[in-house]
Scaffold this motif. Structure first.
Motif, PDB file in Angstrom:
ATOM      1  N   GLU A  76       0.853  -1.176   0.000  1.00  0.00           N
ATOM      2  CA  GLU A  76       0.000   0.000   0.000  1.00  0.00           C
ATOM      3  C   GLU A  76       0.896   1.236   0.000  1.00  0.00           C
ATOM      4  OE1 GLU A  76      -3.028  -0.046   2.928  1.00  0.00           O
ATOM      5  OE2 GLU A  76      -4.076  -1.728   1.994  1.00  0.00           O
ATOM      6  N   TYR A 346      -0.190  -5.664 -12.575  1.00  0.00           N
ATOM      7  CA  TYR A 346      -0.687  -4.405 -12.037  1.00  0.00           C
ATOM      8  C   TYR A 346       0.366  -3.312 -12.139  1.00  0.00           C
ATOM      9  CZ  TYR A 346       1.960  -4.910  -7.643  1.00  0.00           C
ATOM     10  OH  TYR A 346       2.951  -5.027  -6.701  1.00  0.00           O
ATOM     11  N   VAL A 348       1.413   0.682 -10.500  1.00  0.00           N
ATOM     12  CA  VAL A 348       1.250   1.719  -9.476  1.00  0.00           C
ATOM     13  C   VAL A 348       1.973   2.965  -9.949  1.00  0.00           C
ATOM     14  CG1 VAL A 348       1.636   2.387  -7.084  1.00  0.00           C
ATOM     15  CG2 VAL A 348       1.135  -0.006  -7.635  1.00  0.00           C
ATOM     16  N   THR A 357      -2.107   6.165  -7.901  1.00  0.00           N
ATOM     17  CA  THR A 357      -3.156   5.377  -8.553  1.00  0.00           C
ATOM     18  C   THR A 357      -2.653   3.954  -8.774  1.00  0.00           C
ATOM     19  OG1 THR A 357      -2.414   6.209 -10.723  1.00  0.00           O
ATOM     20  CG2 THR A 357      -4.293   7.308  -9.692  1.00  0.00           C
ATOM     21  N   ARG A 358      -3.591   2.986  -8.732  1.00  0.00           N
ATOM     22  CA  ARG A 358      -3.239   1.573  -8.900  1.00  0.00           C
ATOM     23  C   ARG A 358      -4.228   0.939  -9.891  1.00  0.00           C
ATOM     24  NH1 ARG A 358      -1.643  -1.115  -3.282  1.00  0.00           N
ATOM     25  NH2 ARG A 358      -3.881  -1.215  -2.871  1.00  0.00           N
ATOM     26  N   TYR A 359      -3.688   0.117 -10.785  1.00  0.00           N
ATOM     27  CA  TYR A 359      -4.466  -0.499 -11.862  1.00  0.00           C
ATOM     28  C   TYR A 359      -4.162  -2.000 -11.850  1.00  0.00           C
ATOM     29  CZ  TYR A 359      -3.758   4.406 -13.256  1.00  0.00           C
ATOM     30  OH  TYR A 359      -3.653   5.790 -13.268  1.00  0.00           O
ATOM     31  N   MET A 360      -5.202  -2.857 -11.771  1.00  0.00           N
ATOM     32  CA  MET A 360      -4.960  -4.282 -11.552  1.00  0.00           C
ATOM     33  C   MET A 360      -5.705  -5.165 -12.559  1.00  0.00           C
ATOM     34  SD  MET A 360      -5.258  -4.273  -7.388  1.00  0.00           S
ATOM     35  CE  MET A 360      -4.632  -2.874  -6.461  1.00  0.00           C
ATOM     36  N   TYR A 395      -9.443  -0.316 -10.292  1.00  0.00           N
ATOM     37  CA  TYR A 395      -8.741   0.968 -10.286  1.00  0.00           C
ATOM     38  C   TYR A 395      -8.884   1.631  -8.924  1.00  0.00           C
ATOM     39  CZ  TYR A 395      -8.275   6.010 -11.112  1.00  0.00           C
ATOM     40  OH  TYR A 395      -7.947   7.335 -11.016  1.00  0.00           O
TER      41      TYR A 395
END
Length: 439
Positions: A76, A346, A348, A357-360, A395
């Motif tokens: 995180e 993913y 970050v 921002t995080r995309y998985m 997202y």
């Protein structure tokens, strides 16, 4: 319809007897395949079978997407940013701060950070003055590990602050009136390998250093300054009975690699460059070229429909075909781009100092760690990797290490001052710039 049936009947009767028998058998076999459902028997000790006890007295509703929220299998933001300016309380609580802009209310500010509406209503009903926040004022608040609002600090003016501490179902107000003398101080120094240490050697405390890094976040990363770079900071400090009680950053100037960077505070509490242009880089609302259906929404208090436990869903899921281009919502630097367990592929991205921002569940990564990206750049193709029961993009948007609802969060936007506001600012900026010059 009758004509169609009559035609089929005549055609069937015109066939020879062997052909009629073969066609009839084929029809019967086809019907049997559709009707037949095999019974599945699992042994009692089968690892995928288990007994689940449900609390039937508590009403439940299934979300649009009944997938379990992701377990914490990837770092995180508070684990990614590793310096003393980003420490969290050991008891799991966290603090956020916010400068009031036009149109803001206490409700829409706290709601986007996941604060329970009941907590907001309780605070606002007990202290009606909070309904009259003004542009340029600052509020900060702390929550416990469960996300419950514990304290709110309202800086009404440089002279007055109000603190609201939670005691059971009541928020107790405490007014603090400052009676000290305010003096402006210019603190200068050179970067010697560690900005925090260099700034402390120049006389800045941790709170003031945090304010400097936040003001400069859209122009440069202070942790990447080069040895010999210079900085000059203008602070307004209150001194009461020989002690510094509080301070306010008025302006900062950094000379790095021959280039000047300025951040100067305006009357609205925001920072602009020496020409009155906004420093923030505008964000897109969604990380795709067109809108897609949200299959699972943001919910920090989401109750798992099976286990009954609170398992926060810290982002939103967009249902989309595999291979859909995924875009960076703003300028930033790629921190992570790899494959993980539940998250699949993913990415970050850090945008300035406050935003991540995080995309998985991506099919293909198009960026790598350390790469700089611009708003709208393609960073990946959506997919169905990791723990996912269907093609979608998960997202997340984090502000000050706190997951917020990316659909409703107030995003930074590029803006500048105009008219009377700009003329007033330029007069102030001229004075500040003259004090921030290097000898």
């Amino acid at each position: 319809m009758q004509q169609v049936v009559r035609t089929i009947t005549l055609t069937y009767n015109s066939l020879s007897r062997p052909h009629r028998i073969m066609l009839g058998s084929l029809i019967l076999v086809t019907l049997a395949v559709f009707i037949w459902q095999p019974a599945v028997h699992l042994p009692e000790n089968d690892p995928i079978s288990k007994d689940i006890t449900l609390n039937l007295t508590q009403p439940r509703s299934l979300p649009l997407d009944v997938n379990e929220p992701l377990e914490q299998t990837i770092p995180e933001p508070d684990e990614i940013l590793q310096d003393e300016l980003d420490t969290k309380s050991p008891n799991g609580s966290s603090t956020n701060e916010y400068v009031i802009s036009s149109g803001d209310t206490l409700g829409n500010i706290l709601t986007q950070y996941g604060i329970d509406k009941a907590d907001i209503a309780l605070l606002a009903s007990q202290h009606r003055a909070l309904r009259h926040l003004k542009v340029g004022q600052q509020i900060s608040w702390s929550i416990n590990a469960n996300g419950d609002l514990q304290r709110l600090l309202w800086e009404v003016s440089a002279r007055e602050s109000r603190i609201y501490d939670r005691i059971g179902n009541h928020f107790k107000e405490k007014k603090i009136l400052q009676q000290g003398e305010w003096h402006d101080s210019v603190l200068k120094g050179r970067f010697g390998g560690n900005f925090i240490k260099s700034a402390k050697n120049a006389g800045l405390n941790t709170t003031e250093i945090r304010a400097v890094t936040k003001a400069l976040q859209w122009q440069l990363n202070v942790n990447k300054l080069q040895s010999g770079d210079q900085f000059s900071v203008l602070m307004s400090r209150e001194k009461f009975e020989g002690r510094h009680e509080q301070s306010r950053l008025l302006g900062v100037h950094i000379l790095s690699n021959g280039k000047d960077y300025y951040a100067i505070r305006a009357s609205d509490g925001k920072f602009y460059d020496r020409h009155g242009s906004g420093l923030a880089r505008g964000f897109m609302r969604f990380p795709t070229m067109r809108h897609f259906r949200i299959s699972s929404g943001f919910n920090l208090r989401r109750v798992n429909p099976v286990s009954g436990r609170i398992t926060p869903h810290k982002g939103v899921d967009f249902a989309m075909p595999i291979g859909t281009p995924v875009l960076s919502i703003g300028d930033g630097e790629v921190l992570i781009a790899k494959r993980s367990g539940a998250a699949g592929n993913y990415v970050v991205i850090r945008h300035g100092r406050q935003y991540i921002t995080r995309y998985m569940h991506l099919k293909k990564l198009l960026v790598e760690p350390g790469q700089k990206v611009k708003r709208g750049d393609r960073i990946a193709l959506s997919g169905n990797t990791g723990r996912s029961t269907g093609p979608h993009l998960h997202y997340e948007l984090w502000i000050n290490q706190q997951a917020v609802n990316p659909v409703t969060a107030k995003l930074p936007r590029s803006e500048g001052l105009t008219g009377q506001s700009r003329r007033k600012y330029m007069a102030t900026a001229k004075q500040v710039v003259s004090q921030l010059r290097f000898n």
